[in-house]
Write a protein that holds these residues in place. Structure first.
Motif, PDB file in Angstrom:
ATOM      1  N   ARG B  24      -9.610  -1.086   0.475  1.00 26.84           N
ATOM      2  CA  ARG B  24     -10.343  -0.052  -0.242  1.00 26.84           C
ATOM      3  C   ARG B  24      -9.407   0.752  -1.135  1.00 26.84           C
ATOM      4  O   ARG B  24      -9.697   1.011  -2.279  1.00 26.84           O
ATOM      5  N   ARG B  25      -8.287   1.106  -0.564  1.00 30.42           N
ATOM      6  CA  ARG B  25      -7.381   1.954  -1.359  1.00 30.42           C
ATOM      7  C   ARG B  25      -6.495   1.121  -2.278  1.00 30.42           C
ATOM      8  O   ARG B  25      -6.253   1.512  -3.406  1.00 30.42           O
ATOM      9  N   ALA B  26      -6.038  -0.022  -1.732  1.00 36.95           N
ATOM     10  CA  ALA B  26      -5.178  -0.919  -2.491  1.00 36.95           C
ATOM     11  C   ALA B  26      -3.984  -0.207  -3.091  1.00 36.95           C
ATOM     12  O   ALA B  26      -3.516  -0.523  -4.173  1.00 36.95           O
ATOM     13  N   SER B  27      -3.499   0.781  -2.381  1.00 33.29           N
ATOM     14  CA  SER B  27      -2.351   1.505  -2.915  1.00 33.29           C
ATOM     15  C   SER B  27      -1.059   0.805  -2.516  1.00 33.29           C
ATOM     16  O   SER B  27      -0.973   0.182  -1.461  1.00 33.29           O
ATOM     17  N   GLY B  28      -0.071   0.903  -3.349  1.00 31.16           N
ATOM     18  CA  GLY B  28       1.224   0.247  -3.113  1.00 31.16           C
ATOM     19  C   GLY B  28       1.884   0.754  -1.861  1.00 31.16           C
ATOM     20  O   GLY B  28       2.470  -0.013  -1.112  1.00 31.16           O
ATOM     21  N   ALA B  29       1.746   2.072  -1.609  1.00 33.50           N
ATOM     22  CA  ALA B  29       2.408   2.660  -0.445  1.00 33.50           C
ATOM     23  C   ALA B  29       1.887   2.036   0.834  1.00 33.50           C
ATOM     24  O   ALA B  29       2.647   1.668   1.713  1.00 33.50           O
ATOM     25  N   ALA B  30       0.547   1.885   0.891  1.00 31.72           N
ATOM     26  CA  ALA B  30      -0.051   1.319   2.102  1.00 31.72           C
ATOM     27  C   ALA B  30       0.418  -0.105   2.292  1.00 31.72           C
ATOM     28  O   ALA B  30       0.710  -0.540   3.405  1.00 31.72           O
ATOM     29  N   ARG B  31       0.477  -0.842   1.160  1.00 26.77           N
ATOM     30  CA  ARG B  31       0.898  -2.237   1.273  1.00 26.77           C
ATOM     31  C   ARG B  31       2.348  -2.306   1.786  1.00 26.77           C
ATOM     32  O   ARG B  31       2.676  -3.136   2.613  1.00 26.77           O
ATOM     33  N   GLY B  32       3.152  -1.407   1.284  1.00 27.79           N
ATOM     34  CA  GLY B  32       4.550  -1.371   1.713  1.00 27.79           C
ATOM     35  C   GLY B  32       4.657  -1.107   3.187  1.00 27.79           C
ATOM     36  O   GLY B  32       5.410  -1.758   3.897  1.00 27.79           O
ATOM     37  N   ARG B  33       3.864  -0.159   3.663  1.00 28.25           N
ATOM     38  CA  ARG B  33       3.912   0.171   5.082  1.00 28.25           C
ATOM     39  C   ARG B  33       3.456  -1.014   5.923  1.00 28.25           C
ATOM     40  O   ARG B  33       3.991  -1.319   6.965  1.00 28.25           O
ATOM     41  N   ARG B  34       2.414  -1.697   5.392  1.00 28.29           N
ATOM     42  CA  ARG B  34       1.896  -2.838   6.113  1.00 28.29           C
ATOM     43  C   ARG B  34       2.973  -3.937   6.212  1.00 28.29           C
ATOM     44  O   ARG B  34       3.157  -4.552   7.232  1.00 28.29           O
ATOM     45  N   LEU B  35       3.663  -4.110   5.096  1.00 31.33           N
ATOM     46  CA  LEU B  35       4.720  -5.131   5.051  1.00 31.33           C
ATOM     47  C   LEU B  35       5.796  -4.809   6.076  1.00 31.33           C
ATOM     48  O   LEU B  35       6.212  -5.655   6.857  1.00 31.33           O
ATOM     49  N   LEU B  36       6.192  -3.544   6.091  1.00 30.28           N
ATOM     50  CA  LEU B  36       7.242  -3.093   7.005  1.00 30.28           C
ATOM     51  C   LEU B  36       6.814  -3.348   8.447  1.00 30.28           C
ATOM     52  O   LEU B  36       7.562  -3.862   9.276  1.00 30.28           O
ATOM     53  N   ARG B  37       5.553  -2.991   8.709  1.00 25.28           N
ATOM     54  CA  ARG B  37       5.038  -3.173  10.056  1.00 25.28           C
ATOM     55  C   ARG B  37       5.081  -4.643  10.464  1.00 25.28           C
ATOM     56  O   ARG B  37       5.480  -4.993  11.554  1.00 25.28           O
ATOM     57  N   HIS B  38       4.670  -5.508   9.520  1.00 21.00           N
ATOM     58  CA  HIS B  38       4.690  -6.943   9.813  1.00 21.00           C
ATOM     59  C   HIS B  38       6.100  -7.428  10.082  1.00 21.00           C
ATOM     60  O   HIS B  38       6.329  -8.191  11.022  1.00 21.00           O
ATOM     61  N   VAL B  39       7.021  -6.994   9.221  1.00 24.58           N
ATOM     62  CA  VAL B  39       8.409  -7.437   9.379  1.00 24.58           C
ATOM     63  C   VAL B  39       8.916  -7.028  10.761  1.00 24.58           C
ATOM     64  O   VAL B  39       9.514  -7.821  11.488  1.00 24.58           O
ATOM     65  N   LEU B  40       8.634  -5.765  11.145  1.00 24.82           N
ATOM     66  CA  LEU B  40       9.089  -5.285  12.454  1.00 24.82           C
ATOM     67  C   LEU B  40       8.466  -6.092  13.586  1.00 24.82           C
ATOM     68  O   LEU B  40       9.140  -6.490  14.527  1.00 24.82           O
ATOM     69  N   LEU B  41       7.150  -6.348  13.442  1.00 25.79           N
ATOM     70  CA  LEU B  41       6.478  -7.097  14.507  1.00 25.79           C
ATOM     71  C   LEU B  41       7.028  -8.510  14.612  1.00 25.79           C
ATOM     72  O   LEU B  41       7.225  -9.036  15.703  1.00 25.79           O
ATOM     73  N   ILE B  42       7.270  -9.128  13.452  1.00 22.92           N
ATOM     74  CA  ILE B  42       7.784 -10.506  13.473  1.00 22.92           C
ATOM     75  C   ILE B  42       9.176 -10.526  14.100  1.00 22.92           C
ATOM     76  O   ILE B  42       9.483 -11.380  14.925  1.00 22.92           O
ATOM     77  N   LEU B  43      10.001  -9.522  13.728  1.00 21.62           N
ATOM     78  CA  LEU B  43      11.347  -9.444  14.315  1.00 21.62           C
ATOM     79  C   LEU B  43      11.261  -9.316  15.832  1.00 21.62           C
ATOM     80  O   LEU B  43      11.963 -10.002  16.570  1.00 21.62           O
ATOM     81  N   ALA B  44      10.374  -8.431  16.283  1.00 24.44           N
ATOM     82  CA  ALA B  44      10.222  -8.232  17.726  1.00 24.44           C
ATOM     83  C   ALA B  44       9.759  -9.531  18.377  1.00 24.44           C
ATOM     84  O   ALA B  44      10.235  -9.914  19.456  1.00 24.44           O
TER      85      ALA B  44
END
Lengths: 429, 303
Positions: B24-44
């Motif tokens: 809905r928002r499609a904002s860059g900040a949200a996408r960045g946070r999502r990416l970070l979260r994924h990276v952290l989860l994948i690392l874990a």
């Protein structure tokens, strides 16, 4: 549905299950068939190599004795003792068992084992030195014959000596002080890539027993009491401290992490030290794991103090129905050329000198080195049999060694604590 | 195990909601946070999976290289550990897999039948001393296996049942896994009593109420029981060690231990290869049963 009807249904269902279960049940233990054949159960611990050898020996034995069938079972070392304890408690011990030195007197004193002295005519003991027979006797009764023996030894990696530009020393003349200086030098040359010395030395029973023998003492006496003096044990812990402080070994924490690992993960097997301490029979496994040529060295000042530790024994069950057959099998296992041809030194280097001479030409170069090392030793008296509950020795010793290595206890304190705990453990046995 | 059990619903639920919002928002900040979260989860996830991956890598290496090279990268793939391990022991490894299967299936059937019946009694029937019996059952969860194994061995040995699968399966038919009884009691307590009462008015006895009314509603709890029984029995070592003596009766855990030896060295390569093989059934069962497992746990006692 009435209550009575339901009860009838339940009862008949239970009965049906019981019948079903008994139908597929099976009997264990030694049995005599109608045609006079004898079935013996047999158990040992070890890996799949030992399994293959043992099965081949059983086949050879069954061919020589068509009236006897051997039913084998095996497990790993720690599971083996859980299982044997349970079976013994239920009076259901296998007819033939592999036995470790530290448990021998425990089982012998419980009256579980077959008295082999009464069956002496079944055995050819002429090839045995008296010390080998003593090592399988408890209170003057022969219960066990050793499948093989080993002697505590240093194992050197000449490749690392060469890298450091240090000569491999003459092990017939060196002293413990020489060793301290040598390993320090090796560690310095290694610059952290490798060290002079690290192993279970100080943590294992072999190092302590040999150290005490060099001082003219033994850990246990013939009556099964702790005989070592506090001074001698303190000098042992003191030497261990010196090794660590001197930089001969890796730092205390690294040394500690290397304890209790499998043979192929030890410092020497992973080429991280120039010298380690092991049993000479482990040379071949170590060489395979490290991929480097290795060499056995006698411990400093050990001439006349060395002893042979039986790597395992064969014992029979006291409740077997066929003591002669059990004796025949044990005799075949330890004294026959056929069995020796199959297992060579896998269960330790044979104590029967005729058998040892028989297999010598068939051994690989590494195994032959281990046999030659043992032949070249100047042996002292046999080490007294470990008393019941003596299996606590290694856990107690390694706990105190750890405290010493980290400097938490002084050698004197550790020696006093160690002896007190060991005496308590043995007294409760 | 617990992390694997808990994470799927939370992560997928959380992510899809977050994904909607992000769309809905499609904002860059949200996408960045999502990416970070994924990276952290994948690392874990990689950290959690490292031991398993290491085992798979080790099973594809010659034994003498396993401890010299701790990395996951393989220079060349060596499948010989698998063929060696399969035939290294006295019987082909398939025999041990089959034996484990027999024990596991017997245990699952036993637990399903006996624990659900016992749970019905505790949840729905009134009998003298019910609370006391329930407490005793719960206490039995805390009894370590080593305490009961010697008397058990004695009984089975007198009955000549040692060396058969009976000592491993029979106790399951007698509802000795108190954990599952407890699980199902909690589940049945969550089912409205009015259903039983309606059935009773229609003339059902206890057996029929149990079989036709409650059992169909208990599928998630039954599935949880089946899956846990599978995993626990599949990896159980101690009781199988004690009761199975003949090599042809050995199960997978016993066979894998037979590669190990303290003094002369463990045959690591084939051992890891066969460990990988033995993990496949557990993995498949978990993959297929995961849905039920999560539902079974989420709906017991939580309502």
């Amino acid at each position: 549905m009435t209550a009575r009807f339901r009860r009838t249904v339940a009862a008949s269902a239970l009965a049906a299950i019981a019948v079903l279960l008994t139908a597929c049940a099976d009997t264990t233990g030694s049995t005599s068939g109608e045609d006079g054949t004898i079935t013996l159960t047999m158990t040992w611990w070890g890996n799949d190599t030992r399994l293959k050898n043992t099965r081949a020996i059983i086949d050879a034995f069954e061919q020589a004795h068509p009236d006897i069938t051997i039913e084998p079972t095996y497990s790993d070392y720690s599971g083996y003792w859980d299982k044997l304890a349970t079976q013994t408690a239920a009076d259901d011990t296998p007819d033939i068992m592999q036995m470790d030195e530290i448990y021998l007197s425990t089982y012998a004193q419980q009256g579980v084992l077959l008295d082999l002295s009464a069956l002496k005519d079944q055995f050819d003991l002429s090839g045995y030195p008296q010390s080998a027979i003593d090592s399988g006797s408890v209170d003057g009764t022969l219960y066990a014959l050793a499948s093989g023996a080993a002697s505590y030894a240093f194992v050197a990696n000449p490749g690392l000596f060469q890298k450091a530009g240090v000569e491999v020393p003459d092990d017939t003349t060196w002293t413990w002080d020489d060793f301290l200086a040598l390993t320090k030098q090796l560690s310095e040359k290694g610059g952290g890539d490798y060290y002079g010395f690290a192993s279970s030395f100080g943590y294992d029973e072999g190092s302590l027993r040999l150290w005490l023998r060099e001082q003219g003492e033994t850990l246990f006496d013939a009556d099964g009491k702790v005989a070592a003096s506090e001074d001698a044990v303190a000098s042992f812990f003191d030497y261990l401290t010196q090794l660590v402080k001197n930089g001969s070994t890796p730092p205390a924490s690294t040394l500690q992490e290397g304890q209790g690992v499998g043979l192929s993960e030890t410092f020497l097997a992973t080429n991280r030290v120039a010298v380690g301490s092991f049993w000479n029979s482990q040379l071949s496994a170590l060489s395979d794991a490290s991929g480097s040529p290795l060499q056995l060295l006698m411990l400093p000042e050990s001439r006349g103090s060395d002893y042979l530790k039986p790597s395992s024994f064969w014992v029979g069950s006291g409740r077997t129905d066929h003591p002669e057959a059990v004796a025949q099998f044990i005799d075949f296992m330890v004294n026959s050329d056929e069995a020796a041809d199959i297992q060579l030194t896998e269960r330790g280097i044979p104590l029967n000198e005729d058998v040892r001479a028989h297999i010598a030409p068939k051994l690989s170069e590494v195994d032959r080195a281990a046999v030659e090392y043992m032949d070249g030793l100047e042996l002292g008296d046999a080490e007294p049999v470990t008393p019941p509950n003596g299996s606590q020795l290694v856990p107690i010793l390694s706990r105190y060694a750890e405290q010493v290595v980290f400097g938490k206890l002084s050698p004197d304190e550790a020696a006093a604590g160690f002896l007190r705990e060991l005496k308590d453990a043995v007294a409760n046995g | 195990m617990t992390t694997e059990l808990r994470t799927p619903p939370r992560v997928s639920g959380g992510l899809s909601r977050r994904a909607d919002r992000a769309l809905r928002r499609a904002s860059g900040a949200a996408r960045g946070r999502r990416l970070l979260r994924h990276v952290l989860l994948i690392l874990a996830a990689v950290v959690m999976l490292y031991p398993v991956l290491w085992m798979v890598a080790a099973s594809l290496r010659p034994t003498d290289e396993i401890f010299r090279d701790p990395s996951l990268m393989l220079d060349d793939v060596d499948l010989s550990n698998y063929s060696d391990g399969w035939s290294a022991l006295s019987h082909p490894f398939g025999v041990y897999l089959l034996n484990s299967m027999i024990v596991v299936i017997g245990s699952i059937l036993g637990n399903l039948v006996s624990c659900s019946l016992a749970a019905y009694a505790f949840a729905r029937l009134d009998f003298r001393g019910k609370r006391v019996w329930f407490a005793i059952m719960l206490v039995s969860i805390m009894l370590p296996v080593h305490v009961v194994i010697v008397p058990q061995y004695f009984i089975y040995s007198e009955l000549h049942w040692v060396n058969t699968f009976i000592p491993l399966i029979l106790p399951k038919l007698l509802a000795t896994d108190a954990f599952f009884i407890f699980l199902m009691v909690q589940f049945i307590r969550g089912i409205p009593r009015q259903l039983d009462e309606a059935a009773r008015i229609d003339g059902c006895g206890h057996l029929r109420i149990f079989a036709q009314v409650l059992l169909p509603l208990m599928v998630p709890a039954l599935a949880t029981t089946a899956i846990f029984t599978f995993i626990w029995v599949w990896s159980d070592f101690f009781t199988q060690l004690i009761f199975l003596t003949k090599p042809e009766k050995y199960t997978v855990p016993l066979a894998i231990r037979a590669f190990m030896d303290v003094s002369s060295g463990t045959n690591w390569g084939p051992m890891f290869a066969m460990s990988v093989v033995s993990l496949v059934p557990v993995f498949l069962v978990f993959l297929i049963g995961q849905r039920f497992l999560v539902r079974g746990i989420a709906t017991t006692g939580g309502k």
